[in-house]
Design a protein around this motif. Structure first.
Motif, mmCIF file in Angstrom:
data_model
loop_
_atom_site.group_PDB
_atom_site.id
_atom_site.type_symbol
_atom_site.label_atom_id
_atom_site.label_comp_id
_atom_site.label_asym_id
_atom_site.label_seq_id
_atom_site.Cartn_x
_atom_site.Cartn_y
_atom_site.Cartn_z
ATOM 1 N N LEU A 211 -58.256 63.397 -39.694
ATOM 2 C CA LEU A 211 -58.989 64.552 -40.253
ATOM 3 C C LEU A 211 -60.700 63.820 -40.544
ATOM 4 N N ASN A 212 -60.879 62.727 -40.135
ATOM 5 C CA ASN A 212 -62.097 62.135 -40.268
ATOM 6 C C ASN A 212 -63.191 62.908 -40.163
ATOM 7 N N GLY A 213 -63.346 63.413 -38.938
ATOM 8 C CA GLY A 213 -64.451 64.254 -38.570
ATOM 9 C C GLY A 213 -64.479 65.271 -39.300
ATOM 10 N N MET A 214 -63.485 66.114 -39.660
ATOM 11 C CA MET A 214 -63.662 67.326 -40.416
ATOM 12 C C MET A 214 -64.166 67.200 -41.914
ATOM 13 N N LEU A 215 -63.509 65.896 -42.532
ATOM 14 C CA LEU A 215 -63.987 65.747 -43.777
ATOM 15 C C LEU A 215 -65.433 65.439 -43.997
ATOM 16 N N PHE A 216 -65.929 64.713 -42.743
ATOM 17 C CA PHE A 216 -67.159 64.401 -42.712
ATOM 18 C C PHE A 216 -68.215 65.610 -42.828
ATOM 19 N N VAL A 217 -67.823 66.491 -42.157
ATOM 20 C CA VAL A 217 -68.649 67.833 -42.021
ATOM 21 C C VAL A 217 -68.472 68.405 -43.538
ATOM 22 N N LEU A 218 -67.310 68.421 -43.943
ATOM 23 C CA LEU A 218 -67.421 69.246 -45.285
ATOM 24 C C LEU A 218 -67.974 68.295 -46.354
ATOM 25 N N ILE A 219 -68.284 66.997 -46.270
ATOM 26 C CA ILE A 219 -68.998 66.263 -47.252
ATOM 27 C C ILE A 219 -70.655 66.702 -47.137
ATOM 28 N N PHE A 220 -71.053 66.958 -45.673
ATOM 29 C CA PHE A 220 -72.402 67.552 -45.561
ATOM 30 C C PHE A 220 -72.594 69.076 -46.304
ATOM 31 N N VAL A 221 -71.428 69.883 -46.185
ATOM 32 C CA VAL A 221 -71.549 71.104 -46.882
ATOM 33 C C VAL A 221 -71.601 70.765 -48.291
ATOM 34 N N LEU A 222 -70.653 70.091 -48.929
ATOM 35 C CA LEU A 222 -70.765 69.867 -50.228
ATOM 36 C C LEU A 222 -72.188 69.434 -50.660
ATOM 37 N N ILE A 223 -72.804 68.394 -49.960
ATOM 38 C CA ILE A 223 -74.029 68.280 -50.397
ATOM 39 C C ILE A 223 -75.141 69.266 -50.619
ATOM 40 N N ILE A 224 -75.013 70.036 -49.501
ATOM 41 C CA ILE A 224 -75.825 71.125 -49.344
ATOM 42 C C ILE A 224 -75.705 72.291 -50.329
ATOM 43 N N TYR A 225 -74.245 72.661 -50.672
ATOM 44 C CA TYR A 225 -73.887 73.332 -51.908
ATOM 45 C C TYR A 225 -74.473 72.880 -53.117
ATOM 46 N N GLY A 226 -74.469 71.412 -53.230
ATOM 47 C CA GLY A 226 -74.956 70.880 -54.702
ATOM 48 C C GLY A 226 -76.289 70.990 -54.657
ATOM 49 N N ILE A 227 -76.952 71.107 -53.720
ATOM 50 C CA ILE A 227 -78.540 71.198 -53.763
ATOM 51 C C ILE A 227 -78.776 72.646 -54.219
ATOM 52 N N ILE A 228 -78.096 73.641 -53.472
ATOM 53 C CA ILE A 228 -78.441 74.818 -53.851
ATOM 54 C C ILE A 228 -78.068 75.141 -55.390
ATOM 55 N N LEU A 229 -77.092 74.771 -56.076
ATOM 56 C CA LEU A 229 -76.608 74.696 -57.225
ATOM 57 C C LEU A 229 -77.773 74.420 -58.537
ATOM 58 N N ILE A 230 -78.705 73.380 -57.792
ATOM 59 C CA ILE A 230 -79.728 72.953 -58.824
ATOM 60 C C ILE A 230 -80.458 74.309 -59.227
ATOM 61 N N PHE A 231 -80.877 75.226 -58.461
ATOM 62 C CA PHE A 231 -81.669 76.249 -58.278
ATOM 63 C C PHE A 231 -80.870 77.564 -59.012
ATOM 64 N N ILE A 232 -79.460 77.543 -58.742
ATOM 65 C CA ILE A 232 -78.703 78.692 -59.266
ATOM 66 C C ILE A 232 -77.726 78.238 -60.381
ATOM 67 N N GLN A 233 -77.963 78.882 -61.574
ATOM 68 C CA GLN A 233 -77.091 78.251 -62.569
ATOM 69 C C GLN A 233 -76.116 79.511 -62.710
ATOM 70 N N ALA A 234 -75.043 79.195 -62.062
ATOM 71 C CA ALA A 234 -73.899 80.605 -62.159
ATOM 72 C C ALA A 234 -72.631 79.564 -62.594
ATOM 73 N N TYR A 235 -71.882 79.912 -63.393
ATOM 74 C CA TYR A 235 -70.475 79.498 -63.920
ATOM 75 C C TYR A 235 -69.553 79.273 -62.775
ATOM 76 N N TRP A 236 -69.444 80.245 -62.203
ATOM 77 C CA TRP A 236 -68.143 80.250 -61.071
ATOM 78 C C TRP A 236 -68.673 79.483 -59.718
ATOM 79 N N LEU A 237 -69.842 79.415 -59.366
ATOM 80 C CA LEU A 237 -70.263 78.607 -58.405
ATOM 81 C C LEU A 237 -70.157 77.162 -58.826
ATOM 82 N N HIS A 238 -70.556 76.896 -60.092
ATOM 83 C CA HIS A 238 -70.381 75.484 -60.429
ATOM 84 C C HIS A 238 -68.809 75.022 -60.425
#
Length: 301
Positions: A211-238
């Motif tokens: 699963l190494n390749g799949m988890l590497f992709v998910l890390i990038f998705v998680l990083i982008i998701y975290g950057i978006i949450l800097i500008f969106i303050q929503a409890y359920w998204l966090h």
């Protein structure tokens, strides 16, 4: 010349040299005998030309060759962990370094959690956290990218120790924004999850190293998701972000443990000198797991 298959001959032992000499004797020895012998009569060539070889003459030119199947060493190249003692020493080094890292990190975080004056100072001086971040990423990049440096003693231990101290300070600056009970609950939950997942990684027949390749992709998705949450303050998204991060780094922990123990797993090609890199991977999995569990507990309370 006829060839028949009979007793096996081991070509690696040099028996084939005797076979080659035996096959060459009728041509070399026979030729010299005809050259230095008496001159044949004029009727002998006609008889030889007119009559075929007898069965006994044909049998004399028959040689026995059998090639026995054997495995070549090229197809079975032993890996760096071909010996059990090498793998065992590697695991002991990784676990020892990981234990030291966790003890140092726990001691540093405890200062920030239980020392009220230090907690107040960190909250009033955010520049302290901003100063730690670039130093942390520089040391992390050096450890991750400079393979030769992290194999050299004592440079690898110095860099790993510096990285552990910086990581502990960063965790301490994060923990001051949570209650003491929340940090303690997160620590206990992380220890329980880490122990459970490590035992699961050792016992399961599933190969998580694939699963190494799949988890590497998910890390990038998680990083982008975290950057978006800097500008969106929503409890359920966090909350979703913290849950997703917990799952991803749980899978990473299982995969890295299987990479360390090796054995039947598909991708277990770490070098025996990469004990610092292996300890760093598992340490980062545990730290990130702690941070996401801390977020979940903080939002739950």
């Amino acid at each position: 010349m006829d060839l028949e298959v009979s007793e096996p001959i081991d070509f690696s032992s040099g028996d084939h040299q005797h076979l080659v000499r035996k096959a060459a004797d009728p041509y070399t020895g026979g030729k010299s005998a005809r050259s230095y012998g008496t001159a044949p009569s004029t009727q002998e060539p006609r008889q030889a030309h007119g009559n075929p070889h007898s069965r006994a003459d044909r049998r004399a030119d028959t040689y026995v060759v059998q090639i026995s199947p054997e495995t070549t060493t090229d197809d079975n190249n032993p890996g760096p962990f071909s010996e059990t003692a090498v793998r065992r020493a590697f695991i002991v080094k990784v676990l020892f370094l990981l234990s030291i890292q966790l003890l140092i990190t726990g001691a540093i975080v405890s200062l920030f959690v239980f020392w009220k004056a230090l907690r107040s100072w960190v909250v009033k001086n955010p520049w302290f956290t901003y100063t730690l971040l670039p130093a942390f990423f520089v040391v992390f990049i050096v450890l991750a990218c400079c393979g030769n440096l992290r194999r050299q003693v004592p440079a690898n231990y110095i860099l790993l120790g510096l990285f552990t101290v910086l990581q502990g300070l960063l965790l301490g600056t994060v923990s001051v924004f949570y209650h003491v009970e929340e940090v303690l609950w997160a620590t206990a939950a992380t220890a329980l999850v880490t122990l459970s997942l490590s035992l699961f990684a050792l016992q399961t027949k599933w190969d998580f190293t694939l699963l190494n390749g799949m988890l590497f992709v998910l890390i990038f998705v998680l990083i982008i998701y975290g950057i978006i949450l800097i500008f969106i303050q929503a409890y359920w998204l966090h909350l979703l972000y913290a849950g997703l991060g917990t799952v991803i780094f749980s899978l990473y922990l299982v995969m890295d443990v299987q990479l360390m123990v090796g054995g039947r797993h598909h991708h277990s090609d770490l070098d025996p000198e990469e004990y610092v890199f292996a300890a760093l991977n598992i340490y980062m999995d545990i730290i990130n797991l702690f941070l996401f569990i801390l977020q979940l507990i903080g939002m739950g309370r």
